[in-house]
Structure formats: structure tokens, C-alpha cells
Design a protein around this motif. Structure first.
Motif, PDB file in Angstrom:
ATOM      1  N   HIS A 147       0.883  -1.369  -0.004  1.00  0.00           N
ATOM      2  CA  HIS A 147      -0.117  -0.008  -0.013  1.00  0.00           C
ATOM      3  C   HIS A 147       0.877   1.206  -0.188  1.00  0.00           C
ATOM      4  CE1 HIS A 147       0.920  -0.892   4.150  1.00  0.00           C
ATOM      5  NE2 HIS A 147       0.970   0.426   4.228  1.00  0.00           N
ATOM      6  N   PHE A 148       0.185   2.316  -0.344  1.00  0.00           N
ATOM      7  CA  PHE A 148       0.922   3.552  -0.256  1.00  0.00           C
ATOM      8  C   PHE A 148       0.898   4.131   0.961  1.00  0.00           C
ATOM      9  CE2 PHE A 148      -0.517   3.868  -4.865  1.00  0.00           C
ATOM     10  CZ  PHE A 148       0.927   3.876  -5.387  1.00  0.00           C
ATOM     11  N   CYS A 149       2.077   4.457   1.592  1.00  0.00           N
ATOM     12  CA  CYS A 149       1.973   5.246   3.057  1.00  0.00           C
ATOM     13  C   CYS A 149       1.919   6.605   2.896  1.00  0.00           C
ATOM     14  CB  CYS A 149       3.399   4.986   3.689  1.00  0.00           C
ATOM     15  SG  CYS A 149       3.670   3.246   4.194  1.00  0.00           S
ATOM     16  N   PRO A 150       0.880   7.237   3.214  1.00  0.00           N
ATOM     17  CA  PRO A 150       0.770   8.863   2.968  1.00  0.00           C
ATOM     18  C   PRO A 150       1.812   9.435   3.808  1.00  0.00           C
ATOM     19  CG  PRO A 150      -1.306   7.658   3.804  1.00  0.00           C
ATOM     20  CD  PRO A 150      -0.233   6.653   3.855  1.00  0.00           C
ATOM     21  N   ASP A 151       2.021   9.163   5.098  1.00  0.00           N
ATOM     22  CA  ASP A 151       2.487   9.935   6.286  1.00  0.00           C
ATOM     23  C   ASP A 151       4.178   9.854   6.121  1.00  0.00           C
ATOM     24  OD1 ASP A 151       0.148  11.165   6.920  1.00  0.00           O
ATOM     25  OD2 ASP A 151      -0.248   9.573   8.309  1.00  0.00           O
ATOM     26  N   THR A 152       4.912  10.715   6.651  1.00  0.00           N
ATOM     27  CA  THR A 152       6.220  10.522   6.774  1.00  0.00           C
ATOM     28  C   THR A 152       6.221   9.359   7.943  1.00  0.00           C
ATOM     29  OG1 THR A 152       6.952  12.710   6.636  1.00  0.00           O
ATOM     30  CG2 THR A 152       8.158  11.429   7.992  1.00  0.00           C
ATOM     31  N   HIS A 153       7.004   8.313   7.651  1.00  0.00           N
ATOM     32  CA  HIS A 153       7.340   7.042   8.371  1.00  0.00           C
ATOM     33  C   HIS A 153       8.702   6.613   8.237  1.00  0.00           C
ATOM     34  CE1 HIS A 153       6.740   6.282   4.227  1.00  0.00           C
ATOM     35  NE2 HIS A 153       7.122   4.902   4.258  1.00  0.00           N
ATOM     36  N   LYS A 154       8.860   5.569   9.410  1.00  0.00           N
ATOM     37  CA  LYS A 154      10.151   4.925   9.303  1.00  0.00           C
ATOM     38  C   LYS A 154       9.947   3.794   8.384  1.00  0.00           C
ATOM     39  CE  LYS A 154      11.441   1.429  12.247  1.00  0.00           C
ATOM     40  NZ  LYS A 154      11.874   0.907  13.446  1.00  0.00           N
ATOM     41  N   VAL A 155      11.190   3.437   7.437  1.00  0.00           N
ATOM     42  CA  VAL A 155      11.005   2.297   6.601  1.00  0.00           C
ATOM     43  C   VAL A 155      12.312   1.569   6.627  1.00  0.00           C
ATOM     44  CG1 VAL A 155      12.197   3.763   4.869  1.00  0.00           C
ATOM     45  CG2 VAL A 155      10.770   2.112   4.163  1.00  0.00           C
ATOM     46  N   VAL A 156      12.035   0.175   6.600  1.00  0.00           N
ATOM     47  CA  VAL A 156      12.979  -0.863   6.379  1.00  0.00           C
ATOM     48  C   VAL A 156      13.490  -0.635   4.764  1.00  0.00           C
ATOM     49  CG1 VAL A 156      13.854  -3.552   6.782  1.00  0.00           C
ATOM     50  CG2 VAL A 156      12.262  -2.114   8.220  1.00  0.00           C
ATOM     51  N   LEU A 157      14.551  -0.485   4.590  1.00  0.00           N
ATOM     52  CA  LEU A 157      14.991  -0.308   3.411  1.00  0.00           C
ATOM     53  C   LEU A 157      15.134  -1.630   2.369  1.00  0.00           C
ATOM     54  CD1 LEU A 157      17.647   2.279   3.782  1.00  0.00           C
ATOM     55  CD2 LEU A 157      15.542   2.730   2.825  1.00  0.00           C
ATOM     56  N   ASP A 158      14.728  -1.405   1.124  1.00  0.00           N
ATOM     57  CA  ASP A 158      14.828  -2.677   0.360  1.00  0.00           C
ATOM     58  C   ASP A 158      16.376  -3.451   0.196  1.00  0.00           C
ATOM     59  OD1 ASP A 158      12.196  -2.935  -0.285  1.00  0.00           O
ATOM     60  OD2 ASP A 158      12.669  -3.230  -2.622  1.00  0.00           O
ATOM     61  N   ASP A 159      16.400  -4.518  -0.016  1.00  0.00           N
ATOM     62  CA  ASP A 159      17.680  -5.029  -0.514  1.00  0.00           C
ATOM     63  C   ASP A 159      18.530  -4.341  -1.418  1.00  0.00           C
ATOM     64  OD1 ASP A 159      17.771  -6.897   1.762  1.00  0.00           O
ATOM     65  OD2 ASP A 159      16.929  -8.586   0.526  1.00  0.00           O
ATOM     66  N   SER A 160      17.489  -4.019  -2.667  1.00  0.00           N
ATOM     67  CA  SER A 160      18.017  -3.377  -3.765  1.00  0.00           C
ATOM     68  C   SER A 160      18.387  -1.991  -3.436  1.00  0.00           C
ATOM     69  CB  SER A 160      16.785  -3.373  -4.968  1.00  0.00           C
ATOM     70  OG  SER A 160      16.087  -2.427  -4.668  1.00  0.00           O
ATOM     71  N   THR A 161      17.766  -1.077  -2.427  1.00  0.00           N
ATOM     72  CA  THR A 161      18.226   0.084  -2.166  1.00  0.00           C
ATOM     73  C   THR A 161      19.633   0.005  -1.323  1.00  0.00           C
ATOM     74  OG1 THR A 161      15.799   0.638  -2.135  1.00  0.00           O
ATOM     75  CG2 THR A 161      17.581   2.193  -0.720  1.00  0.00           C
ATOM     76  N   ILE A 162      19.730  -0.917  -0.368  1.00  0.00           N
ATOM     77  CA  ILE A 162      20.728  -1.021   0.564  1.00  0.00           C
ATOM     78  C   ILE A 162      22.054  -1.272  -0.564  1.00  0.00           C
ATOM     79  CG2 ILE A 162      21.913  -2.577   2.209  1.00  0.00           C
ATOM     80  CD1 ILE A 162      19.146  -2.797   3.324  1.00  0.00           C
ATOM     81  N   GLU A 163      21.806  -2.194  -1.581  1.00  0.00           N
ATOM     82  CA  GLU A 163      22.806  -2.485  -2.597  1.00  0.00           C
ATOM     83  C   GLU A 163      23.296  -1.375  -3.180  1.00  0.00           C
ATOM     84  OE1 GLU A 163      22.530  -5.498  -6.101  1.00  0.00           O
ATOM     85  OE2 GLU A 163      21.994  -6.570  -4.060  1.00  0.00           O
ATOM     86  N   ALA A 164      22.254  -0.386  -3.882  1.00  0.00           N
ATOM     87  CA  ALA A 164      22.574   0.659  -4.731  1.00  0.00           C
ATOM     88  C   ALA A 164      23.308   1.687  -3.694  1.00  0.00           C
ATOM     89  CB  ALA A 164      21.321   1.173  -5.045  1.00  0.00           C
ATOM     90  N   ASN A 165      22.956   1.640  -2.412  1.00  0.00           N
ATOM     91  CA  ASN A 165      23.583   2.557  -1.397  1.00  0.00           C
ATOM     92  C   ASN A 165      24.997   2.380  -1.068  1.00  0.00           C
ATOM     93  OD1 ASN A 165      21.390   4.189  -1.474  1.00  0.00           O
ATOM     94  ND2 ASN A 165      20.536   3.761   0.249  1.00  0.00           N
ATOM     95  N   ALA A 166      25.322   0.971  -1.352  1.00  0.00           N
ATOM     96  CA  ALA A 166      26.672   0.506  -0.617  1.00  0.00           C
ATOM     97  C   ALA A 166      27.839   1.189  -1.221  1.00  0.00           C
ATOM     98  CB  ALA A 166      26.791  -1.179  -0.858  1.00  0.00           C
ATOM     99  N   ARG A 167      27.794   1.723  -2.358  1.00  0.00           N
ATOM    100  CA  ARG A 167      28.813   2.277  -3.068  1.00  0.00           C
ATOM    101  C   ARG A 167      29.310   3.462  -2.245  1.00  0.00           C
ATOM    102  NH1 ARG A 167      24.123   4.128  -6.021  1.00  0.00           N
ATOM    103  NH2 ARG A 167      24.410   6.319  -6.869  1.00  0.00           N
ATOM    104  N   TYR A 168      28.551   3.979  -1.471  1.00  0.00           N
ATOM    105  CA  TYR A 168      29.005   5.051  -0.587  1.00  0.00           C
ATOM    106  C   TYR A 168      29.684   4.813   0.833  1.00  0.00           C
ATOM    107  CZ  TYR A 168      26.009   7.767  -3.868  1.00  0.00           C
ATOM    108  OH  TYR A 168      25.332   8.327  -5.040  1.00  0.00           O
ATOM    109  N   PHE A 169      29.648   3.534   1.110  1.00  0.00           N
ATOM    110  CA  PHE A 169      30.173   3.069   2.435  1.00  0.00           C
ATOM    111  C   PHE A 169      31.363   2.233   2.187  1.00  0.00           C
ATOM    112  CE2 PHE A 169      25.831   4.628   2.924  1.00  0.00           C
ATOM    113  CZ  PHE A 169      25.950   5.082   4.217  1.00  0.00           C
ATOM    114  N   SER A 170      32.275   2.019   3.067  1.00  0.00           N
ATOM    115  CA  SER A 170      33.486   1.324   2.892  1.00  0.00           C
ATOM    116  C   SER A 170      33.216  -0.322   2.919  1.00  0.00           C
ATOM    117  CB  SER A 170      34.426   1.771   3.662  1.00  0.00           C
ATOM    118  OG  SER A 170      33.954   1.731   5.148  1.00  0.00           O
ATOM    119  N   SER A 171      32.079  -0.619   3.745  1.00  0.00           N
ATOM    120  CA  SER A 171      31.806  -2.108   3.903  1.00  0.00           C
ATOM    121  C   SER A 171      30.142  -2.122   4.010  1.00  0.00           C
ATOM    122  CB  SER A 171      32.210  -2.940   5.130  1.00  0.00           C
ATOM    123  OG  SER A 171      31.396  -2.401   6.129  1.00  0.00           O
ATOM    124  N   MET A 172      29.452  -3.277   3.430  1.00  0.00           N
ATOM    125  CA  MET A 172      28.206  -3.499   3.554  1.00  0.00           C
ATOM    126  C   MET A 172      27.577  -3.424   4.812  1.00  0.00           C
ATOM    127  SD  MET A 172      26.627  -4.202   0.814  1.00  0.00           S
ATOM    128  CE  MET A 172      24.608  -4.437   0.494  1.00  0.00           C
TER     129      MET A 172
END
Ligand code: PGA
Length: 241
Positions: A147-172
Motif C-alpha cells: 500500500h502507499f504510505c501517506p505520512d512521513t514514516h520509518k522504513v526498512v530499506l529494500d535489499d536493492s536500495t541497500i545494495e545501491a547505497n553500498a557504493r558510498y560506504f566502505s563495507s556492506m
């Protein structure tokens, strides 16, 4: 929906910057929604250049960031608070009191989310919201969901997002797995949406968002319902349209 396809990243960034520049010139006291990630870096560079040339004044503008990682101190050089300072706010005449970023360190996350939504509402909503798109079709950190979450909320990031963001960090292990994101409502209620995407790896998400069914499994598809969306793509991101 206006779709503008430019030859490359630089042209995409310049075109997107011209939209933001017009907004600031026409409405210096506007509310600007800011995105992070690799995509808008060129856009921020163009805006900084325009400010340094004396063409833009940001002193009356108000800024709301789309998201922030959970449990990263704002001083951490991977936090989005740090990203915004380093790439934009430290180089323009933004009023620090008018900069709003969710507090990823907040102990009471729900209270922080409610505070953020109330703050956006108190400012009359967002005039121009800059957006990127994830490879999974997320906007902000509104991840694919049932479902769409209308309000500002805490989210558990998708594996694909974590993978995409990994390039900015020195380790997974260092890549944050949770974030606070602006919800779909303030995004959809923004007067104008400006979505940027570049690169072949975004082509399928862009196609699904703009041409596929409107569904929470592809959060950016909701933009099809917005009356005033400007999409600026480079040729590679537009290749499946
Ligand atoms: P990117 O991320 O600009 O780093 O590709 C975009 C997004 O995830 O929204």
C-alpha cells in the motif's frame, strides 16, 4: 506530465536546474523539496554556480528534505544532512532556520514523523519537489509495498536500495538498513514535481513509473496522478519509453 529527454547527465542537470532557478526567481520565499543521491548532484552544482554568479538568492526559501537514514548522526559524512550541507546548503545563502531534514537519531521515531508532517503542513506544503527514482521505483525512501504510505514514516530499506547505497560506504555492514522518509501525501500535494533520472539502470523503473499501472509496488507510478510533473531524463534512462 512533461517529459524532457536530454542527451546526457550534464544536459539533464542543466535543464532541471533551469526549472528550480525559475521557481526561486519567481517565488523567492517558496518551499523547495530536496532529494539526495547521485542523480541531483549536477543539479545542485548548477544552482550553486547560479548563486555564486549572483543570479539566485535563497535567503527566503525554505527547504524540506525527502529523507534521512536512521541512526546516522547528522555529522556522519554519509548522513543526508551532511550530503545537503556539502553539496548545496554550505555554498548558498540558505537560512539554517529554514532547513528541515528528518532527525534520523530521534528516539521517538513516530513523534519525529508527526513533527515533520506538521512542519510541512505549517509551511503550506511544498511548492517544488525534486525527486530521483530508485532502481526499484521508490521515491524518497517510499519503498515498494502493498500500500502507499501517506505520512512521513520509518522504513526498512529494500535489499536493492541497500545494495545501491553500498557504493558510498566502505563495507556492506555500514550501510543503514532503515530510514525516515517523507510519505506519499506531501509529495503528491506538492504544487510541482521535478523528477530526474539518468543511466540505463533506471530505464525500466522509469518506464514502469510513467507507462505502467499505478500501484504501490512501483511507488513512483503514483506521479501519473499529479497534475504538474516535469520529468527530465538522459537518453539512457528514457530508452524504454
Ligand atoms: P540515486 O538514487 O540518485 O543515487 O540513483 C536515487 C533514489 O534512490 O531515489
Amino acid at each position: 506530465m512533461r517529459i524532457i529527454v536530454k542527451e546526457n547527465y550534464e544536459e539533464m542537470s542543466k535543464t532541471a536546474a533551469s526549472v528550480v532557478k525559475s521557481q526561486i526567481v519567481l517565488h523567492p520565499d517558496c518551499v523547495l523539496g530536496c532529494a539526495t543521491g547521485g542523480t541531483p548532484l549536477g543539479l545542485y552544482r548548477e544552482l550553486v554556480k547560479a548563486y555564486q554568479n549572483g543570479d539566485l538568492d535563497f535567503s527566503e526559501a525554505c527547504f524540506f528534505n525527502l529523507d534521512e537514514y536512521r541512526d546516522l548522526d547528522p555529522a556522519n559524512n554519509q548522513s543526508y544532512a551532511h550530503y545537503m550541507k556539502e553539496n548545496f546548503f554550505d555554498h548558498i545563502n540558505a537560512d539554517p532556520d529554514r532547513i528541515h531534514i528528518p532527525d534520523g537519531m530521534a528516539e521517538d521515531v513516530d513523534a519525529e514523523c508527526r513533527r515533520y508532517d506538521a512542519d510541512i503542513a505549517r509551511h503550506g506544503g511544498i511548492d517544488l519537489q525534486i525527486l530521483g527514482i530508485g532502481v526499484n521505483g521508490h521515491i524518497g525512501f517510499n519503498e515498494p509495498n502493498a500500500h502507499f504510505c501517506p505520512d512521513t514514516h520509518k522504513v526498512v530499506l529494500d535489499d536493492s536500495t541497500i545494495e545501491a547505497n553500498a557504493r558510498y560506504f566502505s563495507s556492506m555492514a555500514e550501510v543503514p538498513t532503515e530510514a525516515i522518509t517523507m510519505g506519499i501525501r506531501p509529495i503528491l500535494q506538492s504544487k510541482t514535481l521535478l523528477l530526474l533520472a539518468n543511466g540505463e539502470n533506471k530505464a525500466e523503473a522509469v518506464r514502469s513509473a510513467l507507462r505502467g499501472p499505478i500501484c504501490p509496488e512501483l511507488p513512483a507510478s503514483i506521479l501519473q496522478l499529479h497534475p504538474n510533473v516535469i520529468i527530465v531524463l538522459d537518453r539512457e534512462a528514457a530508452r524504454n519509453l
